[in-house]
Structures are given as C-alpha cells and as structure tokens.
Design a protein around this motif. Structure first.
Motif, mmCIF file in Angstrom:
data_model
loop_
_atom_site.group_PDB
_atom_site.id
_atom_site.type_symbol
_atom_site.label_atom_id
_atom_site.label_comp_id
_atom_site.label_asym_id
_atom_site.label_seq_id
_atom_site.Cartn_x
_atom_site.Cartn_y
_atom_site.Cartn_z
ATOM 1 N N VAL A 12 0.827 -1.206 0.000
ATOM 2 C CA VAL A 12 0.000 0.000 0.000
ATOM 3 C C VAL A 12 0.860 1.255 0.000
ATOM 4 C CG1 VAL A 12 -1.943 -1.111 1.134
ATOM 5 C CG2 VAL A 12 -0.180 -0.044 2.523
ATOM 6 N N LEU A 13 2.158 1.107 0.212
ATOM 7 C CA LEU A 13 3.065 2.255 0.202
ATOM 8 C C LEU A 13 3.620 2.540 -1.182
ATOM 9 C CD1 LEU A 13 5.103 1.380 3.422
ATOM 10 C CD2 LEU A 13 3.210 3.003 3.222
ATOM 11 N N ARG A 14 3.222 1.739 -2.177
ATOM 12 C CA ARG A 14 3.766 1.888 -3.518
ATOM 13 C C ARG A 14 2.766 2.546 -4.456
ATOM 14 N NH1 ARG A 14 5.009 1.298 -8.400
ATOM 15 N NH2 ARG A 14 6.988 0.478 -9.184
ATOM 16 N N CYS A 15 3.103 3.718 -4.968
ATOM 17 C CA CYS A 15 2.279 4.368 -5.993
ATOM 18 C C CYS A 15 2.599 3.734 -7.344
ATOM 19 C CB CYS A 15 2.573 5.861 -6.047
ATOM 20 S SG CYS A 15 1.724 6.715 -7.407
ATOM 21 N N PRO A 16 1.601 3.187 -8.056
ATOM 22 C CA PRO A 16 1.895 2.520 -9.324
ATOM 23 C C PRO A 16 2.391 3.459 -10.411
ATOM 24 C CG PRO A 16 -0.474 2.654 -8.960
ATOM 25 C CD PRO A 16 0.174 3.091 -7.687
ATOM 26 N N SER A 17 2.249 4.764 -10.217
ATOM 27 C CA SER A 17 2.781 5.725 -11.184
ATOM 28 C C SER A 17 4.156 6.228 -10.787
ATOM 29 C CB SER A 17 1.819 6.919 -11.337
ATOM 30 O OG SER A 17 0.607 6.513 -11.916
ATOM 31 N N GLY A 18 4.696 5.728 -9.685
ATOM 32 C CA GLY A 18 6.048 6.096 -9.279
ATOM 33 C C GLY A 18 7.080 5.372 -10.109
ATOM 34 N N ASP B 244 1.236 11.991 -2.935
ATOM 35 C CA ASP B 244 2.318 11.642 -3.861
ATOM 36 C C ASP B 244 3.489 12.572 -3.601
ATOM 37 O OD1 ASP B 244 0.672 9.761 -5.243
ATOM 38 O OD2 ASP B 244 -0.223 11.389 -6.389
ATOM 39 N N GLY B 245 4.608 12.047 -3.210
ATOM 40 C CA GLY B 245 5.731 12.926 -2.914
ATOM 41 C C GLY B 245 6.905 12.176 -2.339
ATOM 42 N N ASN B 246 7.886 12.946 -1.905
ATOM 43 C CA ASN B 246 9.107 12.363 -1.346
ATOM 44 C C ASN B 246 9.352 12.909 0.048
ATOM 45 O OD1 ASN B 246 12.465 12.845 -1.241
ATOM 46 N ND2 ASN B 246 11.724 10.791 -1.636
ATOM 47 N N GLN B 247 9.248 12.067 1.047
ATOM 48 C CA GLN B 247 9.594 12.336 2.440
ATOM 49 C C GLN B 247 8.695 13.375 3.098
ATOM 50 O OE1 GLN B 247 13.746 12.202 3.278
ATOM 51 N NE2 GLN B 247 13.553 12.954 5.339
ATOM 52 N N GLY C 195 9.015 17.300 -1.394
ATOM 53 C CA GLY C 195 7.750 17.975 -1.627
ATOM 54 C C GLY C 195 6.743 17.107 -2.334
ATOM 55 N N LEU C 196 5.680 17.744 -2.817
ATOM 56 C CA LEU C 196 4.644 17.059 -3.581
ATOM 57 C C LEU C 196 5.124 16.840 -5.014
ATOM 58 C CD1 LEU C 196 1.300 18.834 -2.590
ATOM 59 C CD2 LEU C 196 2.178 16.651 -1.789
ATOM 60 N N TYR C 197 4.791 15.675 -5.559
ATOM 61 C CA TYR C 197 5.157 15.380 -6.934
ATOM 62 C C TYR C 197 3.946 14.824 -7.681
ATOM 63 C CZ TYR C 197 9.813 16.133 -5.253
ATOM 64 O OH TYR C 197 10.916 16.704 -4.686
ATOM 65 N N PRO C 198 3.190 15.692 -8.364
ATOM 66 C CA PRO C 198 2.048 15.215 -9.137
ATOM 67 C C PRO C 198 2.489 14.185 -10.175
ATOM 68 C CG PRO C 198 2.011 17.612 -8.937
ATOM 69 C CD PRO C 198 3.345 17.156 -8.444
ATOM 70 N N ARG C 199 1.843 13.029 -10.170
ATOM 71 C CA ARG C 199 2.236 11.935 -11.057
ATOM 72 C C ARG C 199 1.107 11.478 -11.957
ATOM 73 N NH1 ARG C 199 4.185 8.699 -5.752
ATOM 74 N NH2 ARG C 199 6.006 9.952 -5.259
ATOM 75 N N HIS C 200 -0.061 12.029 -11.794
ATOM 76 C CA HIS C 200 -1.229 11.483 -12.467
ATOM 77 C C HIS C 200 -1.818 12.497 -13.446
ATOM 78 C CE1 HIS C 200 -1.095 8.167 -9.609
ATOM 79 N NE2 HIS C 200 -0.946 9.061 -8.652
ATOM 80 N N GLY C 201 -2.676 11.984 -14.331
ATOM 81 C CA GLY C 201 -3.306 12.835 -15.322
ATOM 82 C C GLY C 201 -2.497 12.908 -16.600
ATOM 83 N N LYS C 202 -3.109 13.462 -17.621
ATOM 84 C CA LYS C 202 -2.497 13.521 -18.944
ATOM 85 C C LYS C 202 -1.164 14.236 -18.936
ATOM 86 C CE LYS C 202 -3.412 15.154 -23.656
ATOM 87 N NZ LYS C 202 -4.374 15.847 -24.551
ATOM 88 N N PHE D 249 6.393 5.517 -1.487
ATOM 89 C CA PHE D 249 6.307 6.481 -2.580
ATOM 90 C C PHE D 249 5.471 7.705 -2.204
ATOM 91 C CE2 PHE D 249 7.562 2.616 -4.579
ATOM 92 C CZ PHE D 249 8.217 2.935 -5.741
ATOM 93 N N TYR D 250 5.155 7.844 -0.934
ATOM 94 C CA TYR D 250 4.300 8.945 -0.485
ATOM 95 C C TYR D 250 5.029 9.808 0.532
ATOM 96 C CZ TYR D 250 0.696 6.026 -2.609
ATOM 97 O OH TYR D 250 -0.030 5.262 -3.492
ATOM 98 N N GLY D 251 4.744 11.104 0.485
ATOM 99 C CA GLY D 251 5.348 12.041 1.414
ATOM 100 C C GLY D 251 4.325 12.539 2.422
ATOM 101 N N SER D 252 4.810 13.065 3.542
ATOM 102 C CA SER D 252 3.927 13.546 4.605
ATOM 103 C C SER D 252 3.871 15.068 4.617
ATOM 104 C CB SER D 252 4.417 13.043 5.962
ATOM 105 O OG SER D 252 5.640 13.680 6.311
ATOM 106 N N ASN D 253 2.787 15.580 5.165
ATOM 107 C CA ASN D 253 2.644 17.027 5.337
ATOM 108 C C ASN D 253 3.320 17.411 6.647
ATOM 109 O OD1 ASN D 253 1.957 19.701 5.269
ATOM 110 N ND2 ASN D 253 -0.250 19.377 5.475
ATOM 111 N N GLY D 254 4.639 17.331 6.626
ATOM 112 C CA GLY D 254 5.427 17.636 7.802
ATOM 113 C C GLY D 254 6.700 18.352 7.419
ATOM 114 N N SER D 255 7.443 18.749 8.419
ATOM 115 C CA SER D 255 8.672 19.502 8.191
ATOM 116 C C SER D 255 9.645 19.209 9.327
ATOM 117 C CB SER D 255 8.370 20.999 8.137
ATOM 118 O OG SER D 255 9.554 21.763 8.187
ATOM 119 N N PRO D 256 10.956 19.207 9.035
ATOM 120 C CA PRO D 256 11.946 19.017 10.109
ATOM 121 C C PRO D 256 12.235 20.284 10.889
ATOM 122 C CG PRO D 256 13.062 19.253 8.022
ATOM 123 C CD PRO D 256 11.595 19.267 7.711
#
Length: 299
Positions: A126-132, A223-226, A236-243, A172-179
């Motif tokens: 469930v942690l794997r985005c198929p578009s990653g 969808d994002g990294n860390q 940050g966020l990385y849009p991977r979907h759509g045309k 393959f997913y990032g959180s809405n957090g910050s160090p």
C-alpha cells in the motif's frame, strides 16, 4: 479440361487480395489504433490513479488506529533517538518514519525489501504508488531536481529501516510535515535547530485530531518524497497522475482520499531554479491564501 481449368483459375482469383485492398485494410487498422491508443493509455493511467487512491485510503485507516492508540494524536513524520543530552546531542542513533511505525504496529502490511542497498527493487504494498518510478530517492540521486509542484523526475521512493523490527520499507508517499517548522500536521520530533548538525530538541510539537478544525481540507499524505521543506528543492509534492502529470493524489486528515488538480497553482518553469524563486513559491503555496485548498498548516 480447358473449362475446368478456367473454373479453378477463377475460383483461386476470388480468394486473393490485391495490393490496393491490403493497403486499405492496413490503413484502416492504423486509424483505429491511433483512435484507440490514447483511450487505452488514459484508461491505464486512471487505473493506476484508482490503485493509488485505494492505497491512501488504507493508509488513512492507519491514522485512525494510531489516533485511537495514542489519545487522539496525529502521528509525526518520524522521530529520532539521540546519542547524548542537550545541548550536545547531534547524532541520531535510530530513526522511525510514520510508515515504519504503522508497519511495526500492524496498521499496515508491507513486505521487507530483500536488499536495502539495491535501487529499483521496491515491492508491491500500500506504500507503492503505481505511477512512481523504481528509483531509491534516499539519498536523492535524480539528475533533474524538481520540488513541490514539479512532476516526473522525483517520483521515486524513500527507503527506511525500522530501528525496532529491522524491516526495510519503501514508500512512494510524502507527509505534510517539516523538520524545522511545527505548524504542519506531521512535524518530525525533535525538530531541527539552527543547523543540520545541532538538534536543540522541540518535542512538544504534535497535534491532536481535535485541534484541526478543517480536517477534510488538511492533507497529511500525498504523492511525494519524504516531506516538504522551504529550503530544499528535492522534497515535496510530486504530481504523477493525469495527462500532463499535474494531478496529485492526497489523503486528508478525515481519512478520505481524492485527486487535486495543481494546474491552478503557481509553478516555476525556468531551470535552474534559484533559491529565491523556490522560497517565494513555497511561501505562497503554504499560506493557504494563494491556494486555499488543500490546506497545509494547522495554524
């Protein structure tokens, strides 16, 4: 004999194709393929996005279980165990992420990766985005750095090892957090200090679910990294979907998941990106003024 030969010859001719007829058939097939191919490609991408949204909903169940076990608190992005006491502690001895916490507590199931040193071996979970893309983003190795609102180049996974169970997980997913900023719903604990080597220790930065008054608008996993960071172009966020890869799938604090169209967001199109451009974009996005939805900050 002559008449029979003529009949057989005519019969043989009736079963053949002329070159013109063959070319017409090939042309029709080519036209049909050109019509159907975009539809097939779009259907495949929609299927990938549907799987991604299903993954996020299952992750949302983990949030509910965590809140139930920990007095209503939102999980942190992660936490560190440090080697000595303030103010001299500088080296984390172990590091949990939100997803290693979820796996260890049996909120989610994920297979351990067979070799943590090999990129491109992320297992299905469930942690794997198929578009990653099958690239280990820790340490970050992409040649074209794109952060926050950029699609494509940074769609790889973060690999983390649980300090408790030893399980190696790819996410393959990032959180809405910050160090460094405790205003977001999933800060890291302890928060960083004035540099990357000194941690003055801000531990009281976690929020309860009840403290977020617009939980259906506040995203927590996407969808994002860390995570995201004002000073980094690679998180940050990385849009991977759509045309045109401008759709980002988000999990919100109320456990619903949905697609968010980023085409109305401010983007930096010129490369290389200078730090002032990056920080201006980040500040505009996370104020919830330029982009009122989804919400980034709790306060």
């Amino acid at each position: 004999m002559r008449a029979g030969h003529t009949v057989r010859r005519a019969r043989n001719q009736s079963h053949g194709f002329t070159l013109v007829e063959l070319l017409v058939v090939i042309g029709i097939i080519a036209v049909l393929i050109s019509i159907l191919l975009p539809t097939i490609t779009r259907a495949k991408e929609q299927a990938k996005s549907a799987v991604c949204l299903s993954n996020l909903r299952q992750i949302g169940t983990g949030f509910a279980l965590y809140a139930n076990d920990f007095s209503g608190y939102i999980p942190p992005h992660g936490y560190r165990s440090l080697t000595n006491t303030p103010p001299g502690y500088v080296v984390p001895t172990s590091y949990h992420t939100w997803f290693t916490i979820f796996i260890d507590r049996k909120y989610l199931s994920a297979p351990t990766q067979l070799d943590p040193t090999i990129s491109g071996s992320a297992g299905n979970s469930v942690l794997r985005c198929p578009s990653g893309i099958e690239v280990n983003a820790s340490p970050f190795t992409f040649t074209l750095t794109r952060g926050l609102l950029y699609s494509g180049g940074a769609s790889g996974y973060l690999r983390a090892t649980s300090p408790d169970s030893g399980l190696v997980a790819d996410c393959f997913y990032g959180s809405n957090g910050s160090p460094i900023n405790p205003a977001f719903p999933m800060p890291r604990i302890p928060q960083d200090g004035g540099s990357n080597t000194n941690y003055p220790g801000k531990y009281n930065v976690l929020f309860k679910m009840s403290q977020v008054h617009r939980s259906s608008d506040t995203w927590v996993i996407a969808d994002g990294n860390q995570w995201h960071s004002r000073t980094s172009l690679v998180w940050g966020l990385y849009p991977r979907h759509g045309k045109d890869e401008r759709i980002v799938n988000c999990l919100f604090l109320d456990s619903h998941a949905q697609q968010v169209d980023t085409r109305g967001w401010t983007t930096i199109t010129s490369l290389p990106i200078v730090n002032s451009q990056w920080q201006a974009q980040y500040d505009a996005l996370t104020t919830n003024i330029t982009v009122p939805f989804p919400r980034w900050k709790v306060k």
